[in-house]
Design a protein around this motif. Structure first.
Motif, PDB file in Angstrom:
ATOM      1  N   LEU A  97       0.098   3.188  -3.313  1.00 33.21           N
ATOM      2  CA  LEU A  97      -0.850   4.270  -3.068  1.00 33.21           C
ATOM      3  C   LEU A  97      -0.440   5.588  -3.720  1.00 33.21           C
ATOM      4  N   ARG A 116     -10.533  -2.409  -3.003  1.00 30.47           N
ATOM      5  CA  ARG A 116      -9.598  -3.460  -2.581  1.00 30.47           C
ATOM      6  C   ARG A 116     -10.024  -4.862  -3.002  1.00 30.47           C
ATOM      7  N   THR A 166       0.832  -1.208   0.000  1.00 27.75           N
ATOM      8  CA  THR A 166       0.000   0.000   0.000  1.00 27.75           C
ATOM      9  C   THR A 166       0.865   1.255   0.000  1.00 27.75           C
TER      10      THR A 166
END
Length: 592
Positions: free
Chosen positions: A114, A582, A110
């Motif tokens: 991200l 997700r 992440t």
């Protein structure tokens, strides 16, 4: 009179119905839209660039003028350097994701992935804060005694390379990690069982098998870097001007047609030639993260010849093995700690700038400084009470919603047409649909301007939404196609056998199965439009301001914590969207 069978009378009608139910027809709306708003403007751009006397006069001027030729060479050098840096630091970061497990793996992945979904403008702004005279890097260096006083770390080549590498690094990591997940772990265990050490197993097994992923990431980064405009403008100096920056600057000053279009065509041709060479070597599937189909095995011959040694094997034997013998005494933990340290450095480089900006958004100071002398919500109050900022926010929100609707309507039907039809050359069709991903935004924006003037679409919601959807459609096609490939065809066939119409099959079987992917496609198409700056610079008007345009204007003329507030709000938006998307992202990673 001869009797005609009843079946013969109904055959043409049934044939026509079958033709109209062909899934390939679902490709027509997307192709018609892209042909009008994407292909035609690019063709007009090329035609305008060769209208001079002689036809190559404007193109020759690009290469004969030192200002532009030197900028072109500089652009290719910077793009190549950034691609090399991304490959160097991206591999250990991808290895770190692969070698961790559970919650740690999720957090590391992440932290690396991200930032990819956060607008380039915001990530570049974060580096401006970090490298500024009152930024944390200068303050820490002075506190440690490395510098006697804050240095000018901005507006130089090093800042450009650092900023562009940080922006494009997630692309490289994703490409290499996708390649790592396809390597059978048993191969490395077999090599080590036969006496190869960890470094030898990496050099002769893991690295050769993942080189296609490295190559795909390298080329993607290189192509993206060729058209970069935002980061070098904000972080570079006069000697760091890239080719795309000349196009945007000349767009406001050049009145005669021809030369400006020639600048854009040169950048476009270089990009397309690079992609063509890459497609010849790796297959064009590298653009959308696919894999080239394995060639059919050749029939065995009566007499087998000794296979020719490849270049990679020769390099491995002549260069790799002597190096491995030199470091054969090192234990495996040295390699593990190298991956952890370099991977940790990459995570910090991607995450810390964003965290610093989020902290500054709560600063009480009236200027950018870190750490803040005191904390307050004054800048949040200023943002929400400023009519200019709020108007820009609502404009961006409305345009992004409309653009996402266009992108999903056309992209999802096109994905259905590709996956469910039996047409030939599906890779070619897919390449045409995702090709906007490789066209430099400045070239696309310049080509659209003339078309939008003709139809009075400049500075309108519909015009900007349609322009943004050119880049949104490829995103939707890739995500929805991946979701459709995970649907069990037997369920659809079973519903059809029991009398359900194609529309009923889609509504009751296919749509529920691809709903998570469709939701992710909607979000990322929305985010793409919400963050779009370059096309908006060309196609907006003084009365139509979007949030990225407001950010761009303030960053160029004044730096205050309101920009940090906008950045923080967008980071929260991206995090929320990633959480919602997700399920489909996890499913797709598992499929790879």
């Amino acid at each position: 009179m001869t009797d005609v069978p009843a079946d013969a009378l109904t055959a043409p009608r049934r044939s026509l119905r079958q033709r109209l139910s062909n899934p390939a027809l679902l490709l027509l709306p997307a192709f018609a839209f892209l042909a009008f708003i994407y292909v035609q403007p690019l063709i007009d751009l090329m035609m305008t660039s060769v209208e001079g006397e002689p036809w190559y006069a404007d193109l020759a001027r690009v290469f004969s003028t030192p200002l532009y030729f030197d900028s072109l060479i500089r652009t290719m050098q910077i793009a190549l350097t950034v691609a090399l840096l991304c490959a160097l630091f991206g591999y250990p970061a991808a290895l770190l994701i692969q070698r961790t497990r559970g919650v740690t793996q999720m957090l590391v992945a992440t932290a690396i992935i991200l930032p990819y979904f956060i607008a380039i403008l915001i990530r570049t702004y974060a580096w401006m804060v970090l490298l500024g005279r009152n930024g944390p890097i200068n303050k820490v260096a002075v506190w440690l005694g490395i510098f006697d006083e804050p240095l000018g770390l901005l507006f130089n080549r090093g800042a450009v390379l650092l900023g562009m590498t940080a922006v494009l690094l997630p692309i490289m990591v994703l490409s290499i990690y996708s390649s790592l997940t396809r390597v059978d772990p048993a191969l490395k265990r077999a090599a080590m069982a036969n006496g190869a050490g960890p470094l030898a197993a990496f050099w002769r097994v893991l690295l050769p098998l993942t080189l296609p992923g490295v190559g795909a990431g390298f080329l993607l980064v290189f192509v993206q870097a060729l058209g970069f405009f935002i980061t070098p403008t904000l972080l570079g100096g006069p000697g760091d001007m890239m080719f795309a920056m000349h196009i945007t600057q000349q767009a406001d000053s050049v009145t005669g047609e021809g030369f400006l279009q020639a600048l854009a065509v040169v950048l476009l041709v270089i990009t397309l030639v690079t992609v063509a060479i890459a497609g010849r070597l790796l297959g064009f599937e590298f653009i959308w993260g696919g894999t080239r189909a394995s060639p059919a095995p050749k029939p065995a011959k009566a007499v087998e010849r000794t296979p020719r040694r490849g270049l990679s094997a020769t390099v491995a034997d002549t260069v790799g093995w002597p190096l491995l013998r030199m470091v054969s005494g090192l234990q495996a933990r040295w390699g593990a700690w190298t991956v952890r340290l370099m991977g940790g450095f990459i995570v910090a480089m991607l995450v810390i700038p964003i965290v610093v900006v989020m902290i500054i958004s709560f600063s009480k100071a009236s200027y950018l400084t870190f750490p803040p002398p005191a904390y307050s919500l004054r800048w949040y109050e200023k943002f929400f009470s400023d009519s200019n900022w709020m108007d820009a926010f609502w404009n961006s929100l409305g345009i992004a919603c409309l653009s996402a609707g266009i992108s999903v309507s056309l992209g999802a039907t096109a994905a259905m047409g590709i996956v469910r039809s039996t047409i030939k050359y599906k890779s070619t069709v897919m390449l045409l649909l995702v090709s906007p991903m490789i066209v430099p935004p400045v070239v696309l924006g310049l080509s659209l301007y003339s078309l939008f003037l003709k139809f009075e679409l400049v500075g309108t919601y519909l015009g900007l939404a349609a322009a943004h959807s050119i880049g949104g459609i490829p995103i939707v096609v890739v995500i929805v196609a991946a979701a459709l490939q995970g649907v069990d065809r037997q369920l659809e066939q079973g519903a059809a056998v029991h009398g359900a119409s194609p529309l009923t099959v889609f509504r009751t079987v296919t749509l529920p199965a691809i709903a998570p992917g469709l939701g992710a496609a909607v979000f990322f198409a929305f985010l793409h439009s919400f963050d779009e700056l370059v096309l908006t610079l060309f196609l907006s008007s003084p009365r139509m301001k979007t949030l990225p345009l407001m950010l761009w204007g303030d960053i160029n003329y004044q730096l205050n914590p309101v920009l940090a507030v906008v950045s923080t709000l967008e980071v929260l938006l991206v995090v929320g969207g990633i959480i919602l998307a997700r399920p489909v992202l996890t499913r797709r990673a598992g499929a790879n």
